[in-house]
Write an enzyme that holds these catalytic residues in place. Structure first.
Site, PDB file in Angstrom:
ATOM      1  CG  HIS A 250      -0.117   0.213   2.519  1.00  0.00           C
ATOM      2  ND1 HIS A 250       0.590  -0.810   3.128  1.00  0.00           N
ATOM      3  CD2 HIS A 250       0.112   1.308   3.278  1.00  0.00           C
ATOM      4  CE1 HIS A 250       1.190  -0.363   4.195  1.00  0.00           C
ATOM      5  NE2 HIS A 250       0.933   0.922   4.322  1.00  0.00           N
ATOM      6  CG  ASP A 252       1.547   4.875   4.821  1.00  0.00           C
ATOM      7  OD1 ASP A 252       0.982   3.769   4.821  1.00  0.00           O
ATOM      8  OD2 ASP A 252       2.674   5.063   5.334  1.00  0.00           O
ATOM      9  CG  HIS A 306       5.161   1.184   2.696  1.00  0.00           C
ATOM     10  ND1 HIS A 306       4.578   2.300   2.153  1.00  0.00           N
ATOM     11  CD2 HIS A 306       4.592   1.039   3.927  1.00  0.00           C
ATOM     12  CE1 HIS A 306       3.712   2.821   3.010  1.00  0.00           C
ATOM     13  NE2 HIS A 306       3.689   2.066   4.093  1.00  0.00           N
ATOM     14  NE  ARG A 316       9.019  -5.605  11.242  1.00  0.00           N
ATOM     15  CZ  ARG A 316       8.261  -4.690  10.653  1.00  0.00           C
ATOM     16  NH1 ARG A 316       6.977  -4.901  10.456  1.00  0.00           N
ATOM     17  NH2 ARG A 316       8.797  -3.563  10.240  1.00  0.00           N
TER      18      ARG A 316
HETATM   19  C1  LIG Z   1      -5.382   6.862   7.449  1.00  0.00           C
HETATM   20  C2  LIG Z   1      -4.902   5.661   7.600  1.00  0.00           C
HETATM   21  C3  LIG Z   1      -5.507   4.416   7.029  1.00  0.00           C
HETATM   22  C4  LIG Z   1      -4.520   3.345   7.383  1.00  0.00           C
HETATM   23  C5  LIG Z   1      -3.957   3.882   8.669  1.00  0.00           C
HETATM   24  C6  LIG Z   1      -3.683   5.316   8.361  1.00  0.00           C
HETATM   25  C7  LIG Z   1      -2.487   5.412   7.400  1.00  0.00           C
HETATM   26  C8  LIG Z   1      -2.237   4.148   6.583  1.00  0.00           C
HETATM   27  C9  LIG Z   1      -3.476   3.287   6.252  1.00  0.00           C
HETATM   28  C10 LIG Z   1      -3.183   1.770   6.043  1.00  0.00           C
HETATM   29  C11 LIG Z   1      -2.070   1.328   6.967  1.00  0.00           C
HETATM   30  C12 LIG Z   1      -2.776   1.390   4.648  1.00  0.00           C
HETATM   31  C13 LIG Z   1      -2.811  -0.149   4.481  1.00  0.00           C
HETATM   32  C14 LIG Z   1      -4.153  -0.733   4.760  1.00  0.00           C
HETATM   33  C15 LIG Z   1      -4.682  -0.363   6.162  1.00  0.00           C
HETATM   34  C16 LIG Z   1      -6.095  -0.837   6.271  1.00  0.00           C
HETATM   35  C17 LIG Z   1      -3.872  -1.155   7.201  1.00  0.00           C
HETATM   36  O1  LIG Z   1      -3.383  -2.264   6.870  1.00  0.00           O
HETATM   37  O2  LIG Z   1      -3.752  -0.758   8.347  1.00  0.00           O
HETATM   38  C18 LIG Z   1      -4.585   1.189   6.303  1.00  0.00           C
HETATM   39  C19 LIG Z   1      -5.006   1.911   7.558  1.00  0.00           C
HETATM   40  C20 LIG Z   1      -6.466   1.830   7.899  1.00  0.00           C
HETATM   41  O3  LIG Z   1      -7.337   2.051   7.040  1.00  0.00           O
HETATM   42  O4  LIG Z   1      -6.738   1.611   9.061  1.00  0.00           O
HETATM   43  O1  AKG Z   2       5.231  -2.287  10.174  1.00  0.00           O
HETATM   44  C1  AKG Z   2       5.778  -1.811   9.210  1.00  0.00           C
HETATM   45  O2  AKG Z   2       6.986  -1.948   9.005  1.00  0.00           O
HETATM   46  C2  AKG Z   2       4.996  -0.995   8.200  1.00  0.00           C
HETATM   47  C3  AKG Z   2       3.634  -0.576   8.699  1.00  0.00           C
HETATM   48  C4  AKG Z   2       2.899   0.280   7.737  1.00  0.00           C
HETATM   49  O3  AKG Z   2       3.206   0.337   6.569  1.00  0.00           O
HETATM   50  C5  AKG Z   2       1.763   1.074   8.212  1.00  0.00           C
HETATM   51  O4  AKG Z   2       1.391   0.984   9.392  1.00  0.00           O
HETATM   52  O5  AKG Z   2       1.221   1.859   7.396  1.00  0.00           O
HETATM   53 FE   FE2 Z   3       2.178   2.075   5.606  1.00  0.00          FE
END
Ligand SMILES: C=C1C[C@]23C[C@H]1CC[C@H]2[C@]1(C)CCC[C@@](C)(C(=O)O)[C@H]1[C@@H]3C(=O)O
Ligand code: AKG
Ligand code: FE2
Length: 382
Positions: A250, A252, A306, A316
């Site tokens: 994804h 951010d 990333h 982790r």
């Molecule tokens: C505004 C946000 C949505 C998420 C948390 C923050 C910034 C990054 C986003 C996220 C990490 C991107 C990957 C998918 C996600 C669902 C996650 O895996 O946490 C995303 C976050 C979210 O929607 O909660």
């Molecule tokens: O845990 C990590 O190294 C990456 C986490 C991440 O990409 C996120 O929280 O948006």
């Molecule tokens: Fe991220």
């Protein structure tokens, strides 16, 4: 080598934040129970062509020394801004060292994660994140998504930069309200950590401003009173790390992410058409450009693609500070970055509308910003 992201880009309707699909779930992600099962539940298994590579080659990238930037040495400022410019145009991330953040504070922030995530599920659920909200505790996203679930627990909370000092203890108050008075000290640790991240972000914004040829103070000013998100990511050991992700690929949606990973490793970035591991360095923070900053830079800087992988043996942890503008601010690039050869790439938007899109309409992935643009344009037609 993993397939390039475009070749496994899901069609829009397959992106699963659609609320209808989120209701049916009853699965509970409790690592203390799941660890005794021989295989992970099917909802965590990613499709064949999207699986992780656990031993992606390491990418060694020289960190930017913020110490000399801070000292104001002109040649150091010019050197750092040039390195940042190259990194952000190409891959959207860089590492910083000599950043001025107390290493004991970082260590404390990691230790306190063990205290929280080590508790029983029912205890952690006192801070349960509700669907549609962006704050609270979430054990995987079992109530939110139905497939390609991440093997992680998260605890997210709001940090509002205290321009007028009225909310200087917002994090401390959040934890004592939600978890009880016993968590006040816990809240204080993350209050202090967020404050340090805010200071570091503002410094990095100066560097980004210089490297874009914008006034040094421009972005610092834009992010005054920022309304940011702090997230603690906890990835329990996983019996099938080759089938799932800690966090899937994804970008951010936020502006900048300042990430600190523990010594276990698992963070990967998309560079020159393949996934590369960024090995942990306790002295360094990883800075990722997010979608909102990409829009602010009129796409001169790239949002960093990333992901994070998990492993069989060791839990982790990572600390992510997601810098986001104040809710009132209109996200649009400074005039100097727009001209007839470089027209506006995205329409004006505000952070709350983009945040809502990622929480209610769309599961953040590598195409969030583009799909948000389409969504905004469709809305305008009504
Ligand atoms: C505004 C946000 C949505 C998420 C948390 C923050 C910034 C990054 C986003 C996220 C990490 C991107 C990957 C998918 C996600 C669902 C996650 O895996 O946490 C995303 C976050 C979210 O929607 O909660
Ligand atoms: O845990 C990590 O190294 C990456 C986490 C991440 O990409 C996120 O929280 O948006
Ligand atoms: Fe991220």
């Amino acid at each position: 080598m993993t397939l390039p992201p475009d070749s496994y880009d899901p069609p829009h309707q397959a992106n699963e934040t659609k609320i209808e699909q989120e209701k049916q779930l009853t699965l509970v992600f409790d690592a203390s129970v799941l660890q005794y099962q021989s295989h992970i539940p099917s909802q965590f298994i990613w499709p064949d062509h999207e699986r992780p590579c656990l031993d992606s080659p390491e990418l060694v990238t020289p960190p930017i020394d913020l110490g000399s930037f801070l000292d104001g040495d002109l040649s150091a400022v010019s050197e750092a801004s040039q390195l940042v410019n190259e990194a952000c145009r190409k891959d959207g991330f860089f590492l910083v060292v000599n950043h001025g953040v107390d290493s004991q504070l970082v260590a404390k922030a990691h230790e306190h994660m063990d205290l929280f995530f080590g508790m029983k599920l029912s205890e952690k659920q006192r801070a349960q994140r509700k669907i549609g909200d962006s704050f609270g505790y979430s054990s995987s996203f079992t109530g939110r998504f139905s497939s390609k679930l991440p093997w992680k627990e998260t605890l997210s909370f709001r940090y509002l930069a205290d321009e007028h000092r009225s909310c200087s203890n917002i994090v401390e108050e959040y934890f004592s309200n939600v978890m009880g008075e016993d968590f006040r000290e816990f809240g204080k640790v993350y209050q202090e950590y967020c404050k340090a991240m805010n200071t570091l972000s503002l410094m990095i914004l100066e560097l980004l401003g210089v490297s874009l040829g914008v006034d040094r103070g421009y972005f610092r000013e834009f992010f005054q009173g920022n309304d940011s998100i702090m997230r603690l990511n906890y990835y329990p050991p996983c019996q099938n790390p080759d089938l799932t992700f800690g966090t899937g690929p994804h970008c951010d949606p936020t502006s900048l992410t300042i990430l600190h990973q523990d010594q276990v490793g698992g963070f990967q970035v998309w560079v020159d058409g393949s996934w590369r591991s960024i090995n942990p360095d306790p002295q360094a923070f990883v800075v990722n450009i997010g979608d909102t900053f990409m829009a602010l830079s009129n796409c001169k800087f790239k949002s960093c693609l990333h992901r994070a992988v998990v492993n069989k043996k060791t839990a982790r942890k990572s600390l992510a500070f997601f810098l986001s503008p104040n809710m009132q601010k209109v996200v649009k690039p400074p005039e100097i970055l727009v001209d007839p050869e470089n027209p506006r790439k995205f329409p004006d938007f505000t952070w709350p509308s983009f945040l809502e899109f990622t929480q209610k309409d769309y599961r953040a992935d590598m195409k969030t910003l583009e799909n948000f643009k389409t969504w905004l344009e469709q809305k305008k037609d009504y």
